[in-house]
Every structure is written in structure tokens, then in C-alpha cells.
Design an enzyme around this catalytic site. Structure first.
Site, PDB file in Angstrom:
ATOM      1  N   ILE A  13     -10.631   2.101  12.065  1.00 20.01           N
ATOM      2  CA  ILE A  13      -9.874   1.024  12.595  1.00 20.01           C
ATOM      3  C   ILE A  13      -8.985   1.466  13.914  1.00 20.01           C
ATOM      4  O   ILE A  13      -9.285   0.811  14.996  1.00 20.01           O
ATOM      5  CB  ILE A  13      -8.966   0.277  11.668  1.00 20.01           C
ATOM      6  CG1 ILE A  13      -9.943  -0.473  10.540  1.00 20.01           C
ATOM      7  CG2 ILE A  13      -8.228  -0.588  12.541  1.00 20.01           C
ATOM      8  CD1 ILE A  13      -9.004  -0.949   9.366  1.00 20.01           C
ATOM      9  N   ASP A  53       1.628  13.839  13.724  1.00 19.03           N
ATOM     10  CA  ASP A  53       1.374  13.801  12.295  1.00 19.03           C
ATOM     11  C   ASP A  53       2.558  12.900  11.934  1.00 19.03           C
ATOM     12  O   ASP A  53       3.834  13.346  11.963  1.00 19.03           O
ATOM     13  CB  ASP A  53       1.530  15.035  11.578  1.00 19.03           C
ATOM     14  CG  ASP A  53       1.129  15.303  10.261  1.00 19.03           C
ATOM     15  OD1 ASP A  53       1.710  13.913   9.472  1.00 19.03           O
ATOM     16  OD2 ASP A  53       0.662  16.109   9.754  1.00 19.03           O
ATOM     17  N   ASN A  77      -0.941   2.185  12.578  1.00 19.60           N
ATOM     18  CA  ASN A  77      -2.292   2.331  12.102  1.00 19.60           C
ATOM     19  C   ASN A  77      -2.526   3.321  10.893  1.00 19.60           C
ATOM     20  O   ASN A  77      -3.050   3.096   9.872  1.00 19.60           O
ATOM     21  CB  ASN A  77      -3.429   2.146  13.019  1.00 19.60           C
ATOM     22  CG  ASN A  77      -4.693   2.456  12.306  1.00 19.60           C
ATOM     23  OD1 ASN A  77      -5.399   1.559  11.826  1.00 19.60           O
ATOM     24  ND2 ASN A  77      -5.355   3.465  12.433  1.00 19.60           N
ATOM     25  N   SER A 133      -2.054  -3.853   3.944  1.00 18.38           N
ATOM     26  CA  SER A 133      -3.189  -4.050   2.924  1.00 18.38           C
ATOM     27  C   SER A 133      -2.692  -5.185   2.064  1.00 18.38           C
ATOM     28  O   SER A 133      -1.800  -5.301   1.413  1.00 18.38           O
ATOM     29  CB  SER A 133      -3.713  -2.932   2.262  1.00 18.38           C
ATOM     30  OG  SER A 133      -4.538  -3.234   1.359  1.00 18.38           O
ATOM     31  N   TYR A 148      -0.935   3.683  -3.605  1.00 21.96           N
ATOM     32  CA  TYR A 148      -1.392   3.017  -2.423  1.00 21.96           C
ATOM     33  C   TYR A 148      -0.573   1.600  -2.260  1.00 21.96           C
ATOM     34  O   TYR A 148      -0.151   1.203  -1.694  1.00 21.96           O
ATOM     35  CB  TYR A 148      -2.749   2.778  -2.400  1.00 21.96           C
ATOM     36  CG  TYR A 148      -3.441   2.137  -0.964  1.00 21.96           C
ATOM     37  CD1 TYR A 148      -3.234   2.778   0.188  1.00 21.96           C
ATOM     38  CD2 TYR A 148      -3.858   0.869  -1.114  1.00 21.96           C
ATOM     39  CE1 TYR A 148      -3.904   2.211   1.427  1.00 21.96           C
ATOM     40  CE2 TYR A 148      -4.475   0.419   0.206  1.00 21.96           C
ATOM     41  CZ  TYR A 148      -4.251   1.049   1.448  1.00 21.96           C
ATOM     42  OH  TYR A 148      -4.636   0.427   2.454  1.00 21.96           O
ATOM     43  N   LYS A 152       2.215  -0.151   0.544  1.00 24.78           N
ATOM     44  CA  LYS A 152       1.966  -1.238   1.367  1.00 24.78           C
ATOM     45  C   LYS A 152       3.045  -2.219   0.984  1.00 24.78           C
ATOM     46  O   LYS A 152       3.571  -2.879   1.845  1.00 24.78           O
ATOM     47  CB  LYS A 152       0.613  -1.527   1.318  1.00 24.78           C
ATOM     48  CG  LYS A 152      -0.496  -0.614   1.660  1.00 24.78           C
ATOM     49  CD  LYS A 152      -0.245  -0.141   3.199  1.00 24.78           C
ATOM     50  CE  LYS A 152      -1.598   0.383   3.805  1.00 24.78           C
ATOM     51  NZ  LYS A 152      -1.294   0.874   5.294  1.00 24.78           N
ATOM     52  N   VAL A 181     -12.874  -3.040   5.418  1.00 26.89           N
ATOM     53  CA  VAL A 181     -13.768  -2.481   6.610  1.00 26.89           C
ATOM     54  C   VAL A 181     -14.395  -1.509   6.289  1.00 26.89           C
ATOM     55  O   VAL A 181     -13.857  -0.449   5.604  1.00 26.89           O
ATOM     56  CB  VAL A 181     -12.323  -2.407   7.863  1.00 26.89           C
ATOM     57  CG1 VAL A 181     -13.336  -2.312   9.048  1.00 26.89           C
ATOM     58  CG2 VAL A 181     -11.450  -3.592   7.684  1.00 26.89           C
ATOM     59  N   THR A 183     -15.109   1.823   6.985  1.00 32.92           N
ATOM     60  CA  THR A 183     -14.505   3.069   7.487  1.00 32.92           C
ATOM     61  C   THR A 183     -14.389   4.253   6.366  1.00 32.92           C
ATOM     62  O   THR A 183     -14.965   3.751   5.269  1.00 32.92           O
ATOM     63  CB  THR A 183     -13.008   2.761   7.779  1.00 32.92           C
ATOM     64  OG1 THR A 183     -12.298   2.609   6.830  1.00 32.92           O
ATOM     65  CG2 THR A 183     -12.693   1.851   8.914  1.00 32.92           C
TER      66      THR A 183
HETATM   67  N1  LIG Z   1     -10.687   0.032   5.822  1.00 32.75           N
HETATM   68  C1  LIG Z   1      -9.912  -0.916   4.869  1.00 32.75           C
HETATM   69  O1  LIG Z   1     -11.062  -1.493   4.397  1.00 32.75           O
HETATM   70  C2  LIG Z   1      -8.770  -1.260   5.056  1.00 32.75           C
HETATM   71  C3  LIG Z   1      -8.096  -2.150   4.188  1.00 32.75           C
HETATM   72  C4  LIG Z   1      -6.678  -2.635   4.059  1.00 32.75           C
HETATM   73  C5  LIG Z   1      -5.892  -1.595   4.807  1.00 32.75           C
HETATM   74  N2  LIG Z   1      -6.248  -0.720   5.668  1.00 32.75           N
HETATM   75  C6  LIG Z   1      -5.528   0.023   6.375  1.00 32.75           C
HETATM   76  O2  LIG Z   1      -5.896   0.312   7.743  1.00 32.75           O
HETATM   77  C7  LIG Z   1      -5.317   1.418   8.471  1.00 32.75           C
HETATM   78  C8  LIG Z   1      -6.562   2.104   9.023  1.00 32.75           C
HETATM   79  O3  LIG Z   1      -7.394   2.322   7.829  1.00 32.75           O
HETATM   80  P1  LIG Z   1      -8.998   3.047   8.032  1.00 32.75           P
HETATM   81  O4  LIG Z   1      -9.825   2.406   6.937  1.00 32.75           O
HETATM   82  O5  LIG Z   1      -9.218   3.331   9.434  1.00 32.75           O
HETATM   83  O6  LIG Z   1      -8.730   4.242   7.309  1.00 32.75           O
HETATM   84  P2  LIG Z   1      -9.445   5.686   7.714  1.00 32.75           P
HETATM   85  O7  LIG Z   1     -10.780   5.644   8.285  1.00 32.75           O
HETATM   86  O8  LIG Z   1      -9.241   6.617   6.333  1.00 32.75           O
HETATM   87  O9  LIG Z   1      -8.454   6.410   8.946  1.00 32.75           O
HETATM   88  C9  LIG Z   1      -7.195   6.817   8.712  1.00 32.75           C
HETATM   89  C10 LIG Z   1      -6.534   7.114   9.864  1.00 32.75           C
HETATM   90  O10 LIG Z   1      -5.109   7.644   9.751  1.00 32.75           O
HETATM   91  C11 LIG Z   1      -4.827   8.811  10.198  1.00 32.75           C
HETATM   92  N3  LIG Z   1      -3.795   9.519   9.412  1.00 32.75           N
HETATM   93  C12 LIG Z   1      -3.721   9.709   7.973  1.00 32.75           C
HETATM   94  N4  LIG Z   1      -2.790  10.515   7.720  1.00 32.75           N
HETATM   95  C13 LIG Z   1      -1.945  10.820   8.997  1.00 32.75           C
HETATM   96  C14 LIG Z   1      -0.650  11.568   9.326  1.00 32.75           C
HETATM   97  N5  LIG Z   1      -0.234  12.047   8.554  1.00 32.75           N
HETATM   98  N6  LIG Z   1      -0.476  11.470  10.592  1.00 32.75           N
HETATM   99  C15 LIG Z   1      -1.310  10.878  11.504  1.00 32.75           C
HETATM  100  N7  LIG Z   1      -2.422  10.126  11.277  1.00 32.75           N
HETATM  101  C16 LIG Z   1      -2.880  10.195   9.859  1.00 32.75           C
HETATM  102  C17 LIG Z   1      -6.305   9.510   9.884  1.00 32.75           C
HETATM  103  O11 LIG Z   1      -6.110  10.984  10.622  1.00 32.75           O
HETATM  104  P3  LIG Z   1      -6.976  12.186  10.137  1.00 32.75           P
HETATM  105  O12 LIG Z   1      -8.431  12.019  10.489  1.00 32.75           O
HETATM  106  O13 LIG Z   1      -6.299  13.322  10.869  1.00 32.75           O
HETATM  107  O14 LIG Z   1      -7.184  12.208   8.459  1.00 32.75           O
HETATM  108  C18 LIG Z   1      -7.293   8.523  10.421  1.00 32.75           C
HETATM  109  O15 LIG Z   1      -7.142   8.442  11.875  1.00 32.75           O
HETATM  110  C19 LIG Z   1      -4.544   2.112   7.247  1.00 32.75           C
HETATM  111  O16 LIG Z   1      -3.308   1.960   7.298  1.00 32.75           O
HETATM  112  C20 LIG Z   1      -5.319   1.424   6.008  1.00 32.75           C
HETATM  113  O17 LIG Z   1      -4.337   1.721   4.872  1.00 32.75           O
HETATM  114  C21 LIG Z   1      -7.685  -0.422   5.690  1.00 32.75           C
END
Ligand SMILES: NC(=O)c1ccc[n+]([C@@H]2O[C@H](COP(=O)([O-])OP(=O)(O)OC[C@H]3O[C@@H](n4cnc5c(N)ncnc54)[C@H](OP(=O)(O)O)[C@@H]3O)[C@@H](O)[C@H]2O)c1
Length: 226
Positions: A13, A53, A77, A133, A148, A152, A181, A183
Site C-alpha cells: 500500500i 526503521d 503506513n 485495520s 496484530y 491496531k 488488499v 499485498t
Molecule cells: N493488506 C491488507 O489487506 C491490510 C489490511 C488491513 C490493514 N493493513 C495495514 O496497511 C498497512 C500496509 O500494509 P501492506 O498490506 O502494504 O503490508 P506489506 O505489503 O506487508 O508492507 C508492509 C510495509 O511496512 C514496512 N515495515 C515493516 N516493518 C517496518 C519497520 N520496522 N520500519 C519501517 N517500515 C517497516 C515494510 O518494509 P520492509 O519491506 O522493510 O519489510 C513494508 O514497506 C499496514 O499497517 C497494515 O497493517 C493492510
């Protein structure tokens, strides 16, 4: 020119936020853990890449000091799901892993918001968005994934507890469920693409009101119960 800061901008995202805001001509501050190996982000061009980080608060503070200019929109994010679901179940909780999830999803996210509040105060739009979330909703839970979910839920309360102070500074806070989403976190069976998700979230962020009591909103504007 409008400007945005995005954490976790290298994939998922966060990457789509960077892509869409850049395509709209915004100044994009894209923060991630390893900017030099963030291939897709680097390929966007015209992006300002930064290393943080979010579990390292000094790295957040150092970036806040480095970006000595107003920012219109801050999007906290970055997030993690935590360990396998059987390690997030009652009777076999992994407490070390639970703390690690809290470091990212709660403390790191909230500290990002704190560190960049002065930038938002100087910006024109003054919008702060956190990626929460629906899994953090107490009213709407099917159980499981306690690490998790609690991270949240706590994030939602931390932002609610801060919203009045932010509103006094003219800052609108938004707490968002992005949908399910496609991802790395959401997996391939998820219901919507990052493009649909971020197109909706950008509209919601643009329309955020300044209020002491923000709603818990989905990417398409539905109000969720806490
Ligand atoms: N996808 C869904 O269905 C969904 C649903 C509800 C909520 N969300 C929320 O939406 C947000 C984005 O989710 P996403 O689906 O895009 O997840 P994702 O594809 O797993 O990406 C997570 C991102 O967070 C970064 N991250 C993790 N730990 C970190 C740290 N310590 N410092 C800096 N960056 C860090 C990761 O970087 P690295 O590449 O370095 O690991 C990556 O860029 C999250 O907060 C998630 O909880 C997602």
C-alpha cells in the site's frame, strides 16, 4: 506544490501511495528501511527517498530533523502482521513476537505521528493518516491473531487520545482500514488491488475533518465500529 511523507513506502500500500501522489505532481518523501534496494520505489523517479526503521525512534527523529520543511500529509503506513496464527492464539502466545509487533504497529507508528506533527502544523493541508485495520475492531472480531489485533486496537485509541490536541493545532487525524488488499500482507486472495485501495484512501484523506473525535473509516468511506 503539495507534499506527503509515507512510511513503509517500498512495497504494498505504501508503494502505491508513493506512485499515485508522485503521478499527481506531489513532492513525495518516501521512507523505508532499505531505500537503496527498494527497486520499484527507485524506479518511480522524482521521489525523495529516506531511510527509517520505525522501531528505531532515533531514526524517525533524525529524518524529522533532516526534512526541514512543511509537509501537507503524513501517512503512517508501515506495519507487520506478526508470527504465524498459531503463535498468536490463547495458550501459545509468543510474547517476544507480540512486543515486536507493538514496536512497529503501535509505538513506531505513534512516534512517527509525533515527530512529524511540527511539519504538518507548517503545511497547508494538515492531514495525518494512520493505517489501522478492521482486525483491531473489538465490536467486529472473529477472534485469533491477537498480537496484530491488539496492536491496531491500541493504535486506534492512541490516535483517538491524541486527536483533540492535534485538532487544536489544526491537524485532521484519520484512522483507516484500507480494505483487504492484495499485498504481501493481504495475500493474493485479497479483495481489492492496491490501486483501488489507495485511490479511495486518498479521497478520504483529502476530506478528513479537523475533529477531536475522528471516525474509524474504510478506504471507501464506510464508518466502522470501534
Ligand atoms: N493488506 C491488507 O489487506 C491490510 C489490511 C488491513 C490493514 N493493513 C495495514 O496497511 C498497512 C500496509 O500494509 P501492506 O498490506 O502494504 O503490508 P506489506 O505489503 O506487508 O508492507 C508492509 C510495509 O511496512 C514496512 N515495515 C515493516 N516493518 C517496518 C519497520 N520496522 N520500519 C519501517 N517500515 C517497516 C515494510 O518494509 P520492509 O519491506 O522493510 O519489510 C513494508 O514497506 C499496514 O499497517 C497494515 O497493517 C493492510
Amino acid at each position: 506544490m503539495s507534499s506527503v511523507l509515507i512510511t513503509g513506502a517500498n512495497r504494498g500500500i505504501g508503494l502505491e501511495f508513493a506512485r499515485q501522489y508522485a503521478a499527481s505532481g506531489w513532492t513525495v518523501h518516501a521512507a523505508c528501511r532499505q531505500p537503496h534496494s527498494a527497486g520499484e520505489l527507485n524506479a518511480l523517479g522524482g521521489i525523495r527517498l529516506h531511510e527509517i526503521d520505525v522501531t528505531d525512534h532515533n531514526s524517525i527523529d533524525a529524518l524529522a530533523a533532516k526534512i526541514d520543511e512543511p509537509i501537507d500529509v503524513v501517512i503512517a503506513n508501515a506495519g507487520v502482521m506478526g508470527p504465524r496464527s498459531d503463535q498468536q492464539s490463547f495458550g501459545s502466545f509468543d510474547y517476544e513476537a507480540w512486543r515486536a509487533v507493538m514496536e512497529v504497529n503501535l509505538y513506531g507508528t505513534v512516534h512517527t505521528c509525533e515527530a512529524f506533527t511540527p511539519h504538518l502544523e507548517k503545511g497547508d493541508q494538515k492531514k495525518l493518516a494512520v493505517l489501522s485495520s478492521k482486525m483491531g475492531s473489538i465490536a467486529d472480531t472473529s477472534g485469533g491473531l491477537a498480537h496484530y489485533r491488539t496492536s491496531k486496537t491500541a493504535l486506534n485509541m492512541a490516535i483517538m487520545a491524541s486527536a483533540a490536541g492535534l485538532a487544536q493545532k489544526g491537524i485532521a487525524a484519520g484512522i483507516f482500514h484500507p480494505g483487504w488488499v492484495q499485498t504481501d500482507m493481504g495475500g493474493p486472495s485479497a479483495l481489492i488491488t492496491t490501486e483501488e485501495c489507495v485511490t479511495g484512501l486518498r479521497q478520504q484523506i483529502a476530506g478528513l475533518p479537523v475533529t477531536a473525535k475522528p471516525d474509524f473509516l474504510t478506504f471507501d468511506g464506510e464508518v466502522l465500529s470501534w
